[in-house]
Motif scaffolding. Sequence first.
Motif: not given
Length: 486
Positions: A70-90
């Motif tokens: 199993p995976i433990f992640d502090r983010a809400p579902a669907g916001l894991e990793g940087p892609w929809a949060t801190t990443a800003r490339m097009e």
Amino acid sequence: MTLSPTSAGGLAALEARLRQDLAWLDLPAKRWVPPQTRDGLPVLDVAIIGGGMAGLAASTALTHLGIEAPIFDRAPAGLEGPWATTARMETLRSPKQLTGPALGLPALTFRAWFEAQFGAGAWEALDKIPRLQWMDYLRWYRQALGLDIRNGHSVTRVTPRGDGVVALAVAGPDGDNTVYARHLVLATGRDGLGGPTVPPFVRDLPRNVWAHSSDEMDYATLRGKRVGVIGAGASAMDSAATALEAGAESVDLLIRRADIPRVNKGKGAGNPGLTHGHLALPDEWKWRIRHYVNVQQVPPPRGSTLRVSRFENARFNLGCPILDVTRRDGELHVRTPKGTFVLDFLIFSTGFRTDLFARNEFAALAPHVRLWRDRYTPAAGDEDTELSDSPDLGPVFEFQEKTPGACPGLDRVHCFCYPATLTHGALSGDIPAISEGAKRLAQGLAATLYREDAEQHFAIMQAYVEPEVFGDEWTPAPPPAMEPAR
């Protein structure tokens, strides 16, 4: 590029094919690791911290081998990793045809997911993968495989123990809990063992006048402001473009180098030989390859750079290392060899550092982790802080003790994130070889778990009594006639 799905049933058909492919391959394997308990609590086979791309690939590879992960992640579902949060490339830098975390399954690739919805013609017309579309693909990946991801769970302390488990203090929606796992995988991304790098003078600046490019931040707050961006890499261009698009009065890129790098040397070295052979290279070659890439630096993507330069109020200031910054009347006076810039806000696109001591959750193991500086001394002129700070890992990405016996169980913690690159190559964070890295990790953990339980598995084999032959498959031949005695 905005596309509308061409077939409402496209994804359903793809998921049916994926299920069929897994069935044909007899995946996932049945659970085979003997269950354990500690302090009355069940022990997980493997726990993973981080539900981004690396965590997804690792959990899938382990699950396919019949290992609970199993995976433990502090983010809400669907916001894991940087892609929809801190990443800003097009768009992503990686070529669209790379198979990423598909683990050799064609139906699990981004291309299959894309074509199922938009068709082969749209795939041929696609240049680069849009960033948010990549996140949509990873969300589908999770759903299609039914992975066990426990969102909203922060691991606040990791404690290796000498009794065959790692204890995790976990803060979740139901409060604080202790979770035990036989092995722990850190799939925690680019800054997974430390944090952002910023120059020392930042300590004298109030936090409301600067940010690191990895910070979650509303760039709309930069409207009408004079912004300085320190750096010339991909994140610098993405941050500068986002600020300009948000209405910044101006953006000055302050670039230490006299020129922006043009060639991605790491891309020139990418081949299956390096992917599978880096781990076995002598220390000198590992250091030489990674240090050369660091010195040459990775250029920003062309598209990201053009995204900035199309604004008339964007300025590329080359040969402008920062000498000092002072704050006067609410303004930032940034002194460089080419003059002083008067700015309202600074964005540091200055990368990350590996520093276990900077992460409270790793306090119990930080003093004991063996680093490359403990293993290898480079030739004069080849010093490299990033490489020296990298953990010296074993063949299954496991931490090793600086002093043998000082931290029993440390080798049950596995570093499957960017700082593993010097030891293992670029297998634990970037798209091109993430599947190969996940398979190496999973196969190594399967072998380790089996070795640890060899006595139990032998007993299981001894106790196995299901017959395959029942004794009614043949008729015993009569004994041969006896010859008369002479």
